[in-house]
Enzyme design. Structure first.
Site, PDB file in Angstrom:
ATOM      1  N   HIS A   1     -38.368 118.494 -45.470  1.00  0.00           N
ATOM      2  CA  HIS A   1     -37.050 119.057 -45.771  1.00  0.00           C
ATOM      3  C   HIS A   1     -37.198 120.275 -46.681  1.00  0.00           C
ATOM      4  CE1 HIS A   1     -35.355 114.748 -45.196  1.00  0.00           C
ATOM      5  NE2 HIS A   1     -34.997 115.469 -44.162  1.00  0.00           N
TER       6      HIS A   1
ATOM      7  N   CYS B   1     -33.625 112.879 -52.922  1.00  0.00           N
ATOM      8  CA  CYS B   1     -33.287 112.055 -51.739  1.00  0.00           C
ATOM      9  C   CYS B   1     -32.574 110.755 -52.119  1.00  0.00           C
ATOM     10  CB  CYS B   1     -34.534 111.658 -50.970  1.00  0.00           C
ATOM     11  SG  CYS B   1     -35.721 112.950 -50.700  1.00  0.00           S
TER      12      CYS B   1
END
Ligand code: GLY
Length: 254
Positions: A162, A249
């Site tokens: 990511h 996250c």
């Protein structure tokens, strides 16, 4: 800006079957629970009221609540995660956010977006194009943002999971950048805090109300952030790292 709330989800025992490219073995579930509890305490110590969702064994990666939704000052956008095994995480996140946001926008097929690919920089949102986030999904996010007076732009990625695997915004034009994002023109003009190659994992740090959560065990990263005047909160993250997960996250902040 200041955050006042966060949503987290307790990891389930099924996390041992979570997606990973780390090659460092399965997480130790008991240890992950201890690390997750410390993470919640750190959020609380930064002044956040934390909603803790129960473990959802049906979705091994569901403790990474940042990915299925993007929360902006203009409202929440429900993502369409890039990994098939994570698509079903959105229903429960939408339910949890319904207590805070009256309406939702949604990413629809063929778009896919993991919000771990989205980095908020004031009113602008950088969106990584990754294996999880495609151009169609990013275009949908940008259209939604623009409808609410916000803006977005894309950042093509090569290897990282990511965008925020290698970047973190620390407010006031300060960006932590490492790995393949080092020297990228998209971020010229920012005050760059570089991440050394042997501490790449620590790039995913987390600014909350002028304190910065940093993965424990990365002294150079911690020193660099402290040198900018921040108090840092080091947190053990070994078990989430085994699933390619980082500090950002593990929560949705708003
Ligand atoms: N294990 C987190 C992810 O791959 O999405």
């Amino acid at each position: 800006m200041r955050f006042t709330k966060a949503i987290v989800r307790t990891p389930g025992a099924s996390m041992v079957d979570g997606l990973t490219s780390a090659g460092s073995g399965k997480p130790d579930y008991a240890k992950a629970l201890v690390q997750h509890a410390a993470y919640i305490r750190a959020l609380e110590s930064c002044g956040l009221r934390v909603t803790v969702l129960p473990a959802d064994e049906a979705f091994p990666d569901s403790t990474f609540v940042e990915d299925p939704a993007l929360v902006t000052p203009a409202g929440a956008i429900i993502m369409r995660p890039g990994a098939e095994s994570r698509r079903g995480e959105t229903a429960a996140i939408e339910q949890a956010l319904a207590g805070f946001f009256p309406n939702f926008e949604r990413i629809v097929p063929p778009g896919t977006v993991d919000a771990g690919d989205i980095m908020m920089v004031g009113d602008h949102y950088y969106i990584g194009l990754s294996k999880r986030t495609n151009a169609e999904g990013a275009a949908q996010v940008i259209a939604i943002l623009e409808a609410h007076g916000l803006t977005g732009s894309t950042v093509p990625l090569k290897h990282i999971l990511h965008l925020k695997s290698a970047a973190a915004y620390l407010e006031d034009r300060r960006i932590v950048l490492g790995g393949e994002l080092t020297g990228r023109p998209e971020f010229s003009g920012f005050d760059i805090i570089p991440v050394e190659d042997d501490e790449k994992y620590a790039a995913n740090c987390l600014w909350i109300n002028d304190r910065v959560l940093v993965a424990a065990g990365f002294p150079k990263m911690q020193a660099a952030i402290r040198a900018r005047g921040f108090e840092t909160i080091p947190l053990p993250m070994s078990e989430f790292r085994k699933l390619d997960g980082g500090l950002s996250c593990l929560s949705l902040r708003f």
